[in-house]
Design an enzyme around this catalytic site. Structure first.
Site, short mmCIF file in Angstrom:
data_model
loop_
_atom_site.label_atom_id
_atom_site.label_comp_id
_atom_site.label_asym_id
_atom_site.label_seq_id
_atom_site.Cartn_x
_atom_site.Cartn_y
_atom_site.Cartn_z
N ARG A 1 -0.76 -2.20 1.14
CA ARG A 1 -1.91 -1.71 0.57
C ARG A 1 -2.14 -2.29 -0.81
O ARG A 1 -3.13 -1.94 -1.46
CB ARG A 1 -1.85 -0.30 0.59
N TYR A 2 -0.98 -2.78 -1.58
CA TYR A 2 -1.08 -2.94 -2.77
C TYR A 2 -1.03 -4.44 -3.05
O TYR A 2 -1.55 -4.94 -4.15
CB TYR A 2 0.14 -2.61 -3.55
N THR A 3 -0.77 -5.28 -2.01
CA THR A 3 -0.51 -6.83 -2.06
C THR A 3 -1.85 -7.40 -1.68
O THR A 3 -2.60 -6.85 -0.71
CB THR A 3 0.55 -7.48 -1.52
#
Length: 745
Positions: A124-126
């Site tokens: 969800r961050y990359t």
């Protein structure tokens, strides 16, 4: 009355072993083909293929904006790969790590892990998109270049294999563990792979040696130095299996006052940097690297591991040779070219077969793309013929369209047009009619016919197909030229012409020590040669001195146990004499019921006499007494009633033995056999039930025979009565002989 329902049973009988084998075979095949092994044609496993295809459908090209990895993972799971999200994301992350793959297929933004072994951030961050290499792998996929198959739920389709113009299998390698087999393929330089492909295109029967002159060998993303010779490399690639020796790349930095330090700039592929530094640090603390003072990791984006020698006189080459022998600064990459071939079967391939399979696939892709293009050209030429009719008869065509109820059939009948041509005419917008020019239509028609002719010639000529393949490979080579940052060769080839002989013992600083052993088996090492007659050392309550002797810090200390085993310790590794030391049972596998017979400084050039309780024995060479492991080395075969009793160095031409039967026997040393292991022969005869050996001593007959007590040394003027043959009982001990039966007390 309700009619009874007839119950039909369909139960088949089958042996459990047959049922298990069938089901396990199905599982094994699924794991091998659909999960663990890459395809020789595109170098991808199914999960990688599905990730790239999903990103292509989402238009995540190199020029597009980055998109959350969660989006890609979700689409792959929902449409192509119904497995766990971690399996998809982990595979996706590896394709983006420039230290894992030589030419990343995914351009990652965010935390995708590092060479220290730190994990990647959650998806969800990359963010990610594809690289140019990934686009090359899928080039022509919309041109009917490969077969498509239904996805797992039949709602869409996915490719069975990628067109793969980029030689991904060799470029990025791969690893995987299947059922009963595994694969481990190194990465290579694409420019060299293209040269090898061009060679095989021109010379399909090229030998492995000829191919390797172009391919050279592995080119790992983390660099390093390949130290195998050319013949070894050829042999490995010819069989598809073997191990490469990869060393870290290092350089010497000169410091002030003549000091220097070693800087590691590249490490072997697959080694986690942080664990490598920890490994070397632990060996330094354990005194296993006596030439190394310290190690510091000063890495930023580039690797920089600084190793400090012990002092300025340390030979750097020998220090590095010892590090290579003891640590992962030298690592063996075990290559196993196990892949799925073009027929869907797993097998280990030599490099020649790999290149030929890839070329055959590219030729098939070329023919399919050419056929697709020829069909499109034929379709367009047919349409252009109809448009030319419109241009020449524009007014009549418009009149038919305006006035006729069925203009399609009228146009087809009047102008002898095909249904495709008429459909194209009727679908043409009015505003576009003004753009129709005879010259433009004829120009496009001529160009298409020229291209059609060239493509037909290509389909008919194998040599033309080969030239086209070579042009593709040369384009890729130019894109990833060795002069570019990404294309430059990283792993250098430097054959180790002269292997440095490394003996770890020679690196130990030589200094005098005193070895102290207690009756309970506690051992320690004191610095310097202490006075053995006035040792000021303390023991645990109830314990006392067993033996003490002088040695050097680089000596080997041997321990002989009552079960007939030799154990070898390094004097440098023994605990300090500041405390009580350490139990030898913690250092070697000495049994709880086993007694310590002797502890001594081992001299490999000396011979030793080993004797059992009831007088059996033999001479063993010192070099045969070295034990390489904690479990020790069995020297003497003994049993519970006849354990090992003595171990003394051979220092004379005559042996004197005394026993509990108050008998003394003197005989020549030459009568004792030399053995490497065994029970030995009878040295002095005893009554096994009641008597046993007490002591043995070597002396030279020319020097005479005597014994030492607290009162001094006593010598016998005539020893003739006690001189006999080996295995005899001897004569009663002489007057004045110690009651203990010991020759030196």
């Amino acid at each position: 009355m309700k009619k009874e329902e007839k119950i039909v049973e369909n139960i088949s009988s089958q042996q459990l072993s047959d049922a298990l084998s069938e089901r396990y075979l199905s599982y094994a095949v699924s794991t091998i083909v659909s999960r663990a092994l890459p395809d020789v044609r595109d170098g991808l496993k199914p999960v990688h293929r599905r990730i790239l295809f999903s990103m292509l459908r989402q238009k995540l090209s190199p020029s597009a904006a980055f998109r959350k990895c969660a989006t890609v993972v979700g689409d792959v799971l929902g449409h192509y790969h119904p497995h766990g999200d971690s399996s998809v994301y982990d595979a996706m992350v590896r394709l983006a790590q420039d230290f894992s793959v030589r030419y990343p297929l995914i351009d990652g933004q965010g935390n995708f892990g590092n060479i220290d072994g730190d994990p990647q951030a959650a998806y969800r961050y990359t963010e990610s998109k594809m690289t140019q290499a990934a686009m090359l792998i899928m080039e022509g996929i919309d041109e009917d270049s490969v077969d498509m198959m239904p996805n797992f739920d039949g709602t869409t389709v996915e490719p069975t294999v990628m067109p793969g113009a980029f030689p991904n299998l060799l470029a990025n390698g791969g690893m995987g563990i299947a059922v009963g087999m595994a694969t481990n393929i190194p990465t290579h330089n694409v420019s060299e792979v293209c040269d090898a492909l061009n060679l095989v295109v021109d010379k399909p029967d090229a030998t492995t040696a000829q191919i390797m002159k172009k391919l050279v060998g592995p080119d790992f993303p983390t660099g390093g130095v390949l130290i195998d010779d050319f013949d070894t490399i050829v042999k490995i690639y010819d069989s598809g299996r073997g191990a490469f020796r990869i060393r870290a790349k290092w350089e010497v930095e000169e410091l002030e006052r003549g000091a220097s330090q070693v800087v590691i700039t590249e490490i072997p592929y697959g080694i986690i940097k942080s664990k490598l530094v920890e490994q070397i640090g632990a060996l330094i603390d354990a005194k296993k690297l006596p030439l190394v003072e310290d190690i510091v990791d000063e890495s930023t984006t580039d690797i920089r591991i600084v190793i400090t020698p012990k002092n300025r006189n340390v030979p750097i080459d020998k220090m590095m040779a010892h590090l290579f022998a003891m640590t992962d600064l030298e690592y063996k990459f075990n290559m196993n070219f196990n892949v799925i071939d073009s027929h869907g079967a797993p097998r280990v391939m030599p490099i020649g077969d790999v290149l030929r399979e890839f070329i055959a696939h590219q030729k098939n892709v070329l023919c399919r793309r050419t056929t697709w293009r020829l069909n499109n050209i034929a379709h367009r030429l047919e349409i252009l013929g109809g448009l030319l009719v419109v241009y020449l008869n524009l007014d009549r065509v418009i009149e038919i369209i305006r006035n006729e109820d069925d203009p399609k059939s009228v146009l087809m009948a009047e102008f002898k047009l095909s249904e495709i041509q008429v459909e194209s005419i009727l679908n043409t917008r009015l505003r576009s009619l003004r753009k129709l020019e005879e010259m433009e239509i004829k120009r496009e028609d001529a160009e298409l016919r020229k291209e059609q002719k060239q493509l037909r010639e290509l389909m008919e000529s194998e040599s033309a197909q080969n030239e086209q393949l070579k042009a593709w490979f040369n384009d890729i080579k130019q894109t990833y030229d060795k002069k570019t940052t990404l294309g430059r060769r990283r792993t250098t080839w430097a054959v180790q012409t002269e292997e440095i002989d490394v003996n770890p013992d020679e690196f130990i600083e030589k200094e005098p020590v005193t070895i102290i052993v207690s009756v309970a088996g506690w051992i320690r090492s004191a610095k310097g040669h202490l006075d053995l007659n006035n040792l000021d050392v303390k023991f645990k309550e109830g314990d006392e001195l067993l033996t003490a002797f002088h040695a050097m810090s680089n000596d080997k200390i041997n321990l002989f146990g009552s079960f007939g085993k030799m154990f070898t310790l390094s004097a440098n590794d023994l605990p300090s004499a500041r405390g009580f030391g350490e139990s030898v049972r913690m250092m070697v596998d000495l049994g709880a019921e086993e007694n310590i017979v002797s502890v001594f400084r081992l001299d490999t050039s000396t011979k030793y006499l080993v004797v059992s309780r009831h007088g059996n024995g033999f001479i063993v060479l010192g070099e045969n007494c070295v034990a390489q492991t904690k479990t020790g080395k069995q020297i003497m075969n003994v049993d519970d009633k006849n354990p090992a009793s003595l171990c003394i160095p051979v220092t004379g031409d005559t042996l004197a033995m005394s026993g509990s039967n108050d008998k003394l026997l003197i005989f020549k040393t030459a009568e004792i056999p030399e053995m490497s292991r065994g029970k030995g022969v009878i040295l002095q005869k005893y009554n096994a039930d009641r008597t046993y050996v007490l002591d043995a001593m070597f002396f030279n007959m020319s020097d005479g025979f005597g014994w030492t007590t607290g009162r001094g040394t006593t010598k016998l003027d005539d020893i003739t009565p006690w001189v006999g043959k080996r295995a005899s009982q001897g004569r009663t001990i002489p007057v004045g002989f110690p009651r203990s039966g010991k020759f030196n007390k």
